[in-house]
Design an enzyme around this catalytic site. Sequence first.
Site, PDB file in Angstrom:
ATOM      1  N   CYS A 146       0.861  -1.183   0.000  1.00  0.00           N
ATOM      2  CA  CYS A 146       0.000   0.000   0.000  1.00  0.00           C
ATOM      3  C   CYS A 146       0.896   1.231   0.000  1.00  0.00           C
ATOM      4  O   CYS A 146       2.061   1.144  -0.393  1.00  0.00           O
ATOM      5  CB  CYS A 146      -0.991  -0.023   1.168  1.00  0.00           C
ATOM      6  SG  CYS A 146      -0.283   0.181   2.807  1.00  0.00           S
ATOM      7  N   ARG A 180      -3.418  -0.605   5.259  1.00  0.00           N
ATOM      8  CA  ARG A 180      -3.943  -1.707   4.460  1.00  0.00           C
ATOM      9  C   ARG A 180      -3.017  -2.907   4.374  1.00  0.00           C
ATOM     10  O   ARG A 180      -3.440  -4.043   4.612  1.00  0.00           O
ATOM     11  CB  ARG A 180      -4.301  -1.209   3.055  1.00  0.00           C
ATOM     12  CG  ARG A 180      -5.453  -0.214   3.068  1.00  0.00           C
ATOM     13  CD  ARG A 180      -5.654   0.448   1.733  1.00  0.00           C
ATOM     14  NE  ARG A 180      -4.629   1.482   1.523  1.00  0.00           N
ATOM     15  CZ  ARG A 180      -4.538   2.216   0.422  1.00  0.00           C
ATOM     16  NH1 ARG A 180      -5.384   2.013  -0.576  1.00  0.00           N
ATOM     17  NH2 ARG A 180      -3.612   3.140   0.316  1.00  0.00           N
ATOM     18  N   ASP A 202      -8.083   3.805   0.934  1.00  0.00           N
ATOM     19  CA  ASP A 202      -7.178   4.200   2.005  1.00  0.00           C
ATOM     20  C   ASP A 202      -8.003   4.779   3.154  1.00  0.00           C
ATOM     21  O   ASP A 202      -8.650   5.814   3.007  1.00  0.00           O
ATOM     22  CB  ASP A 202      -6.189   5.246   1.486  1.00  0.00           C
ATOM     23  CG  ASP A 202      -5.096   5.561   2.484  1.00  0.00           C
ATOM     24  OD1 ASP A 202      -5.182   5.129   3.658  1.00  0.00           O
ATOM     25  OD2 ASP A 202      -4.131   6.241   2.091  1.00  0.00           O
TER      26      ASP A 202
END
Length: 154
Positions: free
Chosen positions: A7, A13, A121
Amino acid sequence: MRILFVCTGNICRSPTAEAVMRARLAAAGLDHEVDGAGLQGFHAGEPPHPPAIRAAASRGYDLRPLRARKLERADFRRFDLLLAMDHGHLARMRRLSAAGSGRVGLFLDFAPGLEGQDVPDPYYGDSAGFEHVLDLIEAGCDGLLTALRDGRLG
């Protein structure tokens, strides 16, 4: 199989995906290497974002021991499968992967019904965003586990 989740900063994440996948693999009695990395190194050495830790802990995953690190060119040789959390990550990873042999793909392509979608996100959002991300990551990890069991990634 060696799998890397990627990520932006490796604090929301990708560490969540790493922890969930480790739990899924352990429960299935499978031994595959998993790790996480970020395209940016501004959080290198830091633990995951506190809201990510809390959301994961509420479902039995422990992110606290994990530390952020930046994606390196060597990762494209070290890992068999590098999975991007969103299309922006995927495009950048494809540009960086020219020297490596690892296969690059989009994480949610392993989640039936979510193919081609991004894991958003949650960094600037509220706890509901982290819960939603965890739902998506659990679905992606379940699909990835199925692909591993079925030998589709060999």
